[in-house]
Design a protein around this motif. Structure first.
Motif, PDB file in Angstrom:
ATOM      1  N   ASN A  68       0.877  -1.185   0.000  1.00 50.39           N
ATOM      2  CA  ASN A  68       0.000   0.000   0.000  1.00 50.39           C
ATOM      3  C   ASN A  68       0.906   1.224   0.000  1.00 50.39           C
ATOM      4  O   ASN A  68       2.119   1.102   0.215  1.00 50.39           O
ATOM      5  N   ALA A  69       0.337   2.399  -0.211  1.00 52.21           N
ATOM      6  CA  ALA A  69       1.172   3.599  -0.317  1.00 52.21           C
ATOM      7  C   ALA A  69       1.687   4.084   1.031  1.00 52.21           C
ATOM      8  O   ALA A  69       2.718   4.750   1.095  1.00 52.21           O
ATOM      9  N   THR A  70       0.971   3.764   2.106  1.00 50.20           N
ATOM     10  CA  THR A  70       1.458   4.158   3.433  1.00 50.20           C
ATOM     11  C   THR A  70       2.796   3.461   3.692  1.00 50.20           C
ATOM     12  O   THR A  70       3.779   4.108   4.068  1.00 50.20           O
ATOM     13  N   ALA A  79      -1.346   9.541   6.043  1.00 49.21           N
ATOM     14  CA  ALA A  79      -0.231   8.697   5.587  1.00 49.21           C
ATOM     15  C   ALA A  79       1.002   9.531   5.228  1.00 49.21           C
ATOM     16  O   ALA A  79       2.136   9.095   5.429  1.00 49.21           O
ATOM     17  N   SER A  80       0.774  10.744   4.693  1.00 54.16           N
ATOM     18  CA  SER A  80       1.893  11.603   4.275  1.00 54.16           C
ATOM     19  C   SER A  80       2.812  11.925   5.454  1.00 54.16           C
ATOM     20  O   SER A  80       4.022  12.055   5.278  1.00 54.16           O
ATOM     21  N   ASP A  98       4.559  12.311  -2.881  1.00 57.11           N
ATOM     22  CA  ASP A  98       3.376  11.529  -2.530  1.00 57.11           C
ATOM     23  C   ASP A  98       2.400  11.711  -3.692  1.00 57.11           C
ATOM     24  O   ASP A  98       1.673  12.703  -3.767  1.00 57.11           O
ATOM     25  N   TYR A 116      -5.211   2.019  -3.665  1.00 54.72           N
ATOM     26  CA  TYR A 116      -6.404   1.841  -2.835  1.00 54.72           C
ATOM     27  C   TYR A 116      -7.602   1.853  -3.798  1.00 54.72           C
ATOM     28  O   TYR A 116      -7.589   2.604  -4.782  1.00 54.72           O
ATOM     29  N   VAL A 171       3.169  16.559  -1.810  1.00 49.07           N
ATOM     30  CA  VAL A 171       1.931  15.838  -2.150  1.00 49.07           C
ATOM     31  C   VAL A 171       1.304  16.491  -3.378  1.00 49.07           C
ATOM     32  O   VAL A 171       1.086  17.707  -3.393  1.00 49.07           O
ATOM     33  N   ALA A 200      -2.943  -1.866  -2.279  1.00 44.36           N
ATOM     34  CA  ALA A 200      -1.766  -2.038  -3.140  1.00 44.36           C
ATOM     35  C   ALA A 200      -1.121  -0.677  -3.344  1.00 44.36           C
ATOM     36  O   ALA A 200      -1.779   0.356  -3.185  1.00 44.36           O
ATOM     37  N   LYS A 214      -8.839   5.100  -5.556  1.00 43.94           N
ATOM     38  CA  LYS A 214      -7.917   5.994  -6.270  1.00 43.94           C
ATOM     39  C   LYS A 214      -8.172   5.903  -7.784  1.00 43.94           C
ATOM     40  O   LYS A 214      -8.845   4.984  -8.247  1.00 43.94           O
ATOM     41  N   TYR A 247      -9.622  17.567   3.396  1.00 44.76           N
ATOM     42  CA  TYR A 247      -9.850  16.713   4.540  1.00 44.76           C
ATOM     43  C   TYR A 247     -10.527  17.538   5.605  1.00 44.76           C
ATOM     44  O   TYR A 247     -10.227  18.716   5.749  1.00 44.76           O
ATOM     45  N   SER A 286      -3.486  17.089   3.922  1.00 41.65           N
ATOM     46  CA  SER A 286      -3.257  15.849   3.192  1.00 41.65           C
ATOM     47  C   SER A 286      -3.884  14.735   3.999  1.00 41.65           C
ATOM     48  O   SER A 286      -4.524  14.982   5.022  1.00 41.65           O
ATOM     49  N   PHE A 287      -3.698  13.501   3.531  1.00 44.27           N
ATOM     50  CA  PHE A 287      -4.128  12.337   4.305  1.00 44.27           C
ATOM     51  C   PHE A 287      -2.997  12.003   5.275  1.00 44.27           C
ATOM     52  O   PHE A 287      -1.818  12.215   4.962  1.00 44.27           O
ATOM     53  N   ALA A 336      -0.001   9.620  -4.476  1.00 48.79           N
ATOM     54  CA  ALA A 336      -1.103   8.672  -4.229  1.00 48.79           C
ATOM     55  C   ALA A 336      -2.383   9.060  -4.966  1.00 48.79           C
ATOM     56  O   ALA A 336      -3.230   8.223  -5.236  1.00 48.79           O
ATOM     57  N   GLN A 337      -2.514  10.377  -5.287  1.00 46.18           N
ATOM     58  CA  GLN A 337      -3.733  10.842  -5.974  1.00 46.18           C
ATOM     59  C   GLN A 337      -3.436  11.273  -7.403  1.00 46.18           C
ATOM     60  O   GLN A 337      -4.293  11.869  -8.049  1.00 46.18           O
ATOM     61  N   SER A 344      -0.623   5.132  -4.696  1.00 43.86           N
ATOM     62  CA  SER A 344      -1.549   4.235  -3.998  1.00 43.86           C
ATOM     63  C   SER A 344      -2.503   3.623  -5.014  1.00 43.86           C
ATOM     64  O   SER A 344      -2.971   4.310  -5.928  1.00 43.86           O
TER      65      SER A 344
HETATM   66  C1  PLP Z   1      -4.527   7.387  -0.266  1.00 47.07           C
HETATM   67  C2  PLP Z   1      -3.395   8.215   0.120  1.00 47.07           C
HETATM   68  C3  PLP Z   1      -2.267   7.672   0.764  1.00 47.07           C
HETATM   69  C4  PLP Z   1      -2.219   6.282   1.322  1.00 47.07           C
HETATM   70  O1  PLP Z   1      -2.463   5.286   0.412  1.00 47.07           O
HETATM   71  P1  PLP Z   1      -2.726   3.783   0.918  1.00 47.07           P
HETATM   72  O2  PLP Z   1      -2.444   2.963  -0.312  1.00 47.07           O
HETATM   73  O3  PLP Z   1      -4.166   3.719   1.318  1.00 47.07           O
HETATM   74  O4  PLP Z   1      -1.820   3.469   2.022  1.00 47.07           O
HETATM   75  C5  PLP Z   1      -1.183   8.501   0.977  1.00 47.07           C
HETATM   76  N1  PLP Z   1      -1.206   9.793   0.622  1.00 47.07           N
HETATM   77  C6  PLP Z   1      -2.284  10.359   0.032  1.00 47.07           C
HETATM   78  C7  PLP Z   1      -2.217  11.804  -0.372  1.00 47.07           C
HETATM   79  C8  PLP Z   1      -3.416   9.589  -0.228  1.00 47.07           C
HETATM   80  O5  PLP Z   1      -4.475  10.153  -0.818  1.00 47.07           O
END
Ligand code: PLP
Length: 369
Positions: free
Chosen positions: A58-60, A87-88, A156, A182, A130, A193, A185, A311, A84-85, A158-159, A180
């Motif tokens: 996963n992206a985290t 995870a960043s 990052d 997820y 990000v 993943a 996404k 968020y 951000s989310f 992820a988006q 990510s």
């Molecule tokens: C979704 C997301 C993540 C984390 O992704 P995961 O695959 O769910 O761990 C990290 N950073 C941002 C900006 C996200 O939107």
């Protein structure tokens, strides 16, 4: 009913391709690694114009592994945007470093070189950039700054699958980047993943080893790593979906263009500011800002239009960060958090649906200017 996300209609449209990809993995009985994972890694690297791609769980995890691969001194300060989310920022702390939050730009929602420059101390070693909502941050100036201050850049992304800055896909513009997959996404698996991309062979090798128990061969472990691998079923699904991603992003851009045109010039409404001549926006989210956010969301919900908030609480204001010394000037992101609203966007939406959303938003502001 206009859905925010419609994964079942997407599956229905791809059913034969997806079902046969999954069946292929089941029949091969190779569930970890194998040809689906390595093919996806090379296809995704090519798609993002990166030399190397490492599938992760996963992206985290990916962000944490990416930071670990940079081998920064323990306790380094790493700059992270306040909107951000989690995870960043989690990735920074979990890899033994200190998070320093900064406000992103109020118009593009991405960090800028001047915002970063103001937060640099002698302990700053890296920045998590990000590409929020799917728009690339302006990495040109950030790259210059990073070079002069000897800072590493973790993207990052992820988006932001498929997003471009000055004709270049994001992810490997900085030192190392993370995507990510997820399910929700723009490119989503059917479970968790993620992937790491980089143009640096040494970082790629290190990241791959960290994600796979620090090993070089089956029982040859050079150091302690962890288990964070992309599994073969997800890789096979992602390979199918990757072939459709560009057309989905085009559809997202078409929906955004309708919003941008029909919602222009309303007094209490800030539309996303897009560096139109320089970026291809992936439009993972279409986020607007208004002082009447909750009333607008209720009005749309009354018309069966779903929305989201990305968020609702700025990262520094989360209970998880109560322990941090916060700067004396409050974050602009704190105020924005109460005003942000994500309108529905995605390849599941027709032109007529995008127009209905835009008309419903307009109607609200005509009554509540
Ligand atoms: C979704 C997301 C993540 C984390 O992704 P995961 O695959 O769910 O761990 C990290 N950073 C941002 C900006 C996200 O939107």
């Amino acid at each position: 009913m206009i859905k925010f996300l419609d994964l079942s209609s997407q599956y229905q449209s791809l059913k034969p391709e997806i079902d046969s990809a999954i069946a292929g993995v089941l029949e091969s009985a190779t569930f970890i690694g194998g040809p689906e994972v390595s093919s996806f890694e090379s296809e995704f690297a090519a798609y993002q114009s990166a030399r190397h791609c490492i599938g992760v769980a996963n992206a985290t995890d990916g962000l944490e592994i990416a930071i670990e691969a940079l081998e920064l001194p323990a306790g380094s300060e790493i700059i992270v945007p306040a909107n951000s989310f989690i995870a960043s920022s989690e990735a920074v702390t979990r890899s033994g470093h200190k998070v320093v939050f900064i406000d992103p730009d109020s118009d593009t929602y991405c960090v800028t070189a001047s915002g970063i420059a103001a937060a640099i101390t002698e302990r700053t070693r890296a920045i998590v950039v990000v590409h929020l909502y799917g728009q690339p941050a302006d990495l040109r100036d950030i790259l210059h700054l990073a070079k002069s201050k000897n800072l590493r850049i973790i993207e990052d992304a992820a988006q932001a699958h498929g997003a471009e800055l000055d004709g270049q896909r994001v992810g490997a513009i900085g030192d190392i980047g993370v995507f990510s997959f997820y399910p929700g996404k723009n490119l989503g698996a059917y479970g968790d993943a993620g992937a790491i991309v980089t143009n640096h062979a040494d970082l790629a090798k290190k990241a791959r080893m960290i994600a796979n128990h620090g090993r070089t061969a089956k029982y040859d472990h050079e150091f302690e790593g962890r288990n964070s691998r992309l599994d073969s079923i997800q890789a096979a699904i992602l390979r199918v979906k990757l072939r459709h991603l560009d057309s989905w992003i085009e559809r997202r851009n078409a929906v955004a263009a309708i919003y941008q045109e029909r919602l222009a010039a309303l007094p209490d409404l800030t539309l996303p500011s897009v560096m139109r001549d320089r970026v291809r926006h992936a439009y993972h989210l279409y986020v607007i800002r208004t002082s009447q956010r909750d009333a607008l969301a209720a009005h749309l919900s009354g018309q069966d239009i779903s929305t989201g908030i990305h968020y609702p609480v700025a990262l520094p204001n989360l209970r998880a960060y109560g322990y941090l010394d916060q700067p004396s000037t409050p974050f602009t992101s704190t105020d924005h958090a109460g005003q942000l609203l994500s309108l529905p966007i995605g390849e599941h939406m027709s032109t007529a649906q995008a127009e209905s959303v835009a008309n419903a938003v307009r109607a609200f502001f005509e009554k509540n200017p």
